[in-house]
Design a protein around this motif. Structure first.
Motif, mmCIF file in Angstrom:
data_model
loop_
_atom_site.group_PDB
_atom_site.id
_atom_site.type_symbol
_atom_site.label_atom_id
_atom_site.label_comp_id
_atom_site.label_asym_id
_atom_site.label_seq_id
_atom_site.Cartn_x
_atom_site.Cartn_y
_atom_site.Cartn_z
ATOM 1 N N GLY A 81 49.157 45.001 50.394
ATOM 2 C CA GLY A 81 48.164 43.979 50.148
ATOM 3 C C GLY A 81 46.949 44.383 49.344
ATOM 4 N N LYS A 82 46.921 45.592 48.776
ATOM 5 C CA LYS A 82 45.800 45.941 47.900
ATOM 6 C C LYS A 82 46.053 45.357 46.520
ATOM 7 N N VAL A 83 45.142 44.499 46.075
ATOM 8 C CA VAL A 83 45.255 43.901 44.737
ATOM 9 C C VAL A 83 43.909 44.074 44.042
ATOM 10 N N ALA A 84 43.946 44.233 42.721
ATOM 11 C CA ALA A 84 42.689 44.569 42.044
ATOM 12 C C ALA A 84 42.824 44.460 40.538
ATOM 13 N N PHE A 144 45.784 39.773 42.666
ATOM 14 C CA PHE A 144 44.364 39.419 42.691
ATOM 15 C C PHE A 144 44.172 37.951 42.337
ATOM 16 N N ALA A 145 44.956 37.468 41.377
ATOM 17 C CA ALA A 145 44.878 36.045 41.036
ATOM 18 C C ALA A 145 45.276 35.188 42.234
ATOM 19 N N ALA A 149 40.800 42.943 46.338
ATOM 20 C CA ALA A 149 40.870 42.271 47.633
ATOM 21 C C ALA A 149 42.025 42.865 48.426
ATOM 22 N N PHE A 150 42.039 42.578 49.717
ATOM 23 C CA PHE A 150 43.199 42.845 50.551
ATOM 24 C C PHE A 150 43.899 41.508 50.747
ATOM 25 N N MET A 189 41.758 29.290 43.945
ATOM 26 C CA MET A 189 41.617 28.290 45.008
ATOM 27 C C MET A 189 41.497 28.934 46.396
ATOM 28 N N ARG A 190 40.920 30.129 46.436
ATOM 29 C CA ARG A 190 40.702 30.901 47.659
ATOM 30 C C ARG A 190 42.000 31.338 48.331
ATOM 31 N N GLY A 191 43.077 31.377 47.561
ATOM 32 C CA GLY A 191 44.280 31.984 48.095
ATOM 33 C C GLY A 191 45.508 31.098 48.033
#
Length: 353
Positions: A140-143, A112-113, A155-156, A118-120
């Protein structure tokens, strides 16, 4: 063994190999051409594997580490300011890399961080628990968690590489081997009757050890195929949440301090199949087969919580779309489906589960 998750420009490889951690720096150098790396880990895992990984990378990259307390309580929204501060102090930019070295908590939090800083920024997952190896490191599931529920802010965000070393599981406590087996059993239930039968034919995790890389491969391959068809969890991917509608509420009920995730999934799989069987929504005998396998691998099948105390939280479930609670059920072992329901599915028999 190698798998590729084919998602166009977000595609990435997954390597499953004993002792792959010893050569992780070579794989990372192939996947990442930037300058700086931040390794996120916890206070259990980093002393075992983090220092060696950092040493192997330091000849090629500027490496930093941020070590967090182990446990689900770390995966909280309130942890994020310290995480972002560490990234800023290290002056990481969008061209740099975050490595998640740990179990599902570290993978979700660091992921998630990476998705939001910085938007990724680039992300590599190196899962060190059975649960993370077979499930949470891929897809890709992060939370992070909120007080009101688990994984409600997320987010994915796909990694660029996943490295899975089954030998690191030798340092896991027996409880967290069982925890991971909850997710392994889930994959047999939803998509792979042969895997379920393989698990039935062995007496314990120790009895499975020689086949472990192949079992991890089978689980990851199922997840890979599902994610390729439904990256953003609006259809088929919801099948991966079999048992989770109850599991997340069970975890939250005790503030993530009693049942681990895999233990709660085990309870959820059995109890939801039992409810479905009573409503003629699954084949007779499915609940008993799941119950027998959970006992075989030392997993719980009940938690002593009245269903009436869980229904409000169930209604917040992320699979609740368009005022319908999409419940994952089994036609039979190895064949799952999404059943559009309402909260009445759980309220028809408000017993203690």
């Amino acid at each position: 063994m190698k798998l590729n998750v084919n998602l166009g420009d977000k595609s990435y490889p997954i390597y499953i190999e004993n002792k792959i951690l010893d050569s992780a720096s070579d794989y990372i150098a192939d996947a990442f051409s930037g300058k700086k790396i931040m390794i996120f880990s916890d206070d259990n895992v980093y002393p075992l594997y983090g220092e060696a990984l950092k040493r192997s990378l330091s000849g090629r990259f500027e490496c930093h580490e941020f070590i967090l307390p182990h446990g689900e309580a770390t995966k909280a929204f309130k942890t994020l300011p310290a995480v972002y501060s560490a990234l800023l102090d290290a002056r990481l930019t969008r061209s740099d890399l975050i490595i998640a070295l740990g179990g599902g908590v570290i993978g979700d939090l660091a992921g998630f961080a990476a998705a939001t800083y910085m938007r990724g920024v680039n992300l590599i997952q190196i899962p060190t628990s059975l649960l993370a190896q077979v499930d949470s490191s891929v897809g890709g599931k992060v939370a992070v968690d909120l007080p009101q529920g688990k994984n409600l802010v997320g987010a994915f965000y796909q990694p660029c590489l996943v490295l899975i070393d089954p030998l690191v599981l030798n340092t896991l406590s027996p409880r967290f081997i069982k925890d991971g087996m909850g997710e392994v059993i889930k994959y047999g239930c939803i998509r792979d009757a042969d895997l379920f039968h393989t698990l039935e034919s062995h007496s314990s995790f120790e009895d499975l050890k020689e086949e472990l890389p192949a079992i991890i491969y089978s689980c990851v391959d199922i997840k890979r195929k599902v994610v390729e068809h439904d990256q953003f969890d609006t259809g088929e991917r919801m099948l991966l949440n079999f048992g989770h509608t109850l599991a997340h509420t069970i975890e939250q009920y005790h503030h993530y301090e009693r049942e681990s995730h895999g233990e709660a999934v085990a309870v959820g799989m059995y109890q939801i199949t039992r409810l479905a069987q009573e409503q003629c929504l699954t084949a007779p005998g499915n609940a008993d087969r799941i119950l027998k396998l959970l006992k075989q691998y030392g997993l719980p099948y009940e938690c002593g919580i009245p269903l009436s105390e869980l229904t409000d939280t169930i209604e917040l479930d992320k699979k609740n779309l368009n005022d319908r609670l999409n419940v994952v059920l089994l036609r039979e072992i190895g064949n799952s489906y999404i059943h559009p329901a309402t909260i009445d599915f759980f309220k028809r028999n408000l017993r203690t589960i």
